[in-house]
Design an enzyme around this catalytic site. Structure first.
Site, PDB file in Angstrom:
ATOM      1  N   ASN A  35      55.725 -57.712 -62.562  1.00  0.00           N
ATOM      2  CA  ASN A  35      54.759 -58.522 -61.808  1.00  0.00           C
ATOM      3  C   ASN A  35      54.668 -59.931 -62.379  1.00  0.00           C
ATOM      4  O   ASN A  35      54.627 -60.920 -61.637  1.00  0.00           O
ATOM      5  CB  ASN A  35      53.388 -57.837 -61.856  1.00  0.00           C
TER       6      ASN A  35
ATOM      7  N   ASP B 282      49.167 -49.343 -60.629  1.00  0.00           N
ATOM      8  CA  ASP B 282      50.522 -48.799 -60.802  1.00  0.00           C
ATOM      9  C   ASP B 282      50.476 -47.333 -61.225  1.00  0.00           C
ATOM     10  O   ASP B 282      51.404 -46.841 -61.863  1.00  0.00           O
ATOM     11  CB  ASP B 282      51.307 -49.617 -61.828  1.00  0.00           C
TER      12      ASP B 282
ATOM     13  N   HIS C  42      53.997 -61.321 -57.442  1.00  0.00           N
ATOM     14  CA  HIS C  42      53.276 -60.198 -56.831  1.00  0.00           C
ATOM     15  C   HIS C  42      54.061 -59.550 -55.689  1.00  0.00           C
ATOM     16  O   HIS C  42      53.962 -58.334 -55.487  1.00  0.00           O
ATOM     17  CB  HIS C  42      51.905 -60.655 -56.332  1.00  0.00           C
TER      18      HIS C  42
ATOM     19  N   ASP D 255      54.797 -55.653 -55.480  1.00  0.00           N
ATOM     20  CA  ASP D 255      54.488 -54.784 -54.350  1.00  0.00           C
ATOM     21  C   ASP D 255      55.720 -53.986 -53.921  1.00  0.00           C
ATOM     22  O   ASP D 255      55.630 -52.791 -53.625  1.00  0.00           O
ATOM     23  CB  ASP D 255      53.976 -55.614 -53.167  1.00  0.00           C
TER      24      ASP D 255
END
Length: 204
Positions: free
Chosen positions: A54, A89, A59, A63
Site C-alpha cells: 500500500n 487486510d 491505495h 485494493d
C-alpha cells in the site's frame, strides 16, 4: 438488496456481519440438536505484505491486492465454506464440518499453496505472505467472540515468530511420549507447518 448487505463491496466475499451471523446460526443448531454435534473451525488470516504494498504502490494497488487475495481464498476452500473479509487486510474462513484437527491443518496448507504464490501487480511481481491462526468449535470456545479471540491470538503468535526470523520448515511435532491430537494442536504453529498426512488431506 439483502444479499448486498452481506457482501464486502471491495472484494465480493462475505463481510464481518454475515460471518458472525453464520457462526451464531451454527451455534444455535448445536444447542438445538446436541446429538448432531456440528463442528466447525475458523481460520484468521492476516496479510503480511499489505502495508508495504500500500505504501509503495498506492491505495489502488492495495485494493487490487486485496481483491486478488480474496479470489484466491475462494478457490482454496470448498463451496460450502465461508470466506469473509473481517476488516482491512484481515480475512476469516469458516470451515464447516471440520471435526478433526487434520481438516484444519490440511485446509491451511492448501490456502498457503494458493494464496502465497507471487502476484502480478501494476507491472511488478510482489510476494504474498500470510499469518494464520485457528480456533475450533466447541474445543476452543462456544461463542463467536471467544473463537475469534483465540484465532486472532494464534495468528499474532504466528506473525511474531515470522517477524522474529525464527521460521522453520517442516512440521513441528508434539513432544516425545505425547502423541495425542491435543498435544499436536498445542505445539503446531501455522507459520511452520509445511507437511500433512495425505490420507487426511482437505479436498474442496
Amino acid at each position: 438488496m439483502e444479499h448486498n448487505l452481506r457482501i464486502d463491496k471491495l472484494t465480493a466475499v462475505f463481510n464481518r456481519e454475515s460471518l458472525l451471523a453464520q457462526i451464531r446460526f451454527l451455534k444455535r443448531r448445536a444447542n438445538q440438536d446436541p446429538l448432531e454435534k456440528p463442528q466447525f473451525a475458523l481460520l484468521f488470516i492476516d496479510l503480511d505484505e499489505f502495508k508495504s504494498i500500500n505504501d509503495r504502490y498506492g491505495h489502488d494497488a492495495g485494493d487490487q491486492f486485496l481483491i486478488t487475495v480474496a479470489a484466491r481464498l475462494k478457490t482454496a476452500v470448498r463451496t460450502t465454506d465461508v470466506v469473509a473479509r473481517y476488516g482491512g487486510d484481515e480475512f476469516v474462513i469458516l470451515l464447516k464440518d471440520a471435526g478433526a484437527f487434520s481438516d484444519v491443518t490440511a485446509a491451511e496448507e492448501k490456502i498457503r499453496s494458493i494464496v502465497e504464490a507471487p502476484m502480478a501487480l501494476q507491472q511488478h511481481i510482489v510476494n504474498v505472505g500470510v499469518s494464520i491462526g485457528w480456533a475450533m468449535f466447541p474445543q476452543d470456545g462456544r461463542d463467536a467472540d471467544t473463537l475469534m479471540k483465540v484465532a486472532d491470538s494464534r495468528m499474532f503468535d504466528s506473525k511474531k515468530r515470522t517477524q522474529g526470523g525464527g521460521a522453520l520448515t517442516g512440521c513441528i511435532a508434539p513432544p516425545p511420549h505425547d502423541t495425542t491430537e491435543n498435544a499436536a494442536r498445542k505445539h503446531l504453529n501455522f507459520t511452520y507447518f509445511r507437511e500433512y498426512d495425505e490420507k487426511s488431506a482437505y479436498h474442496p
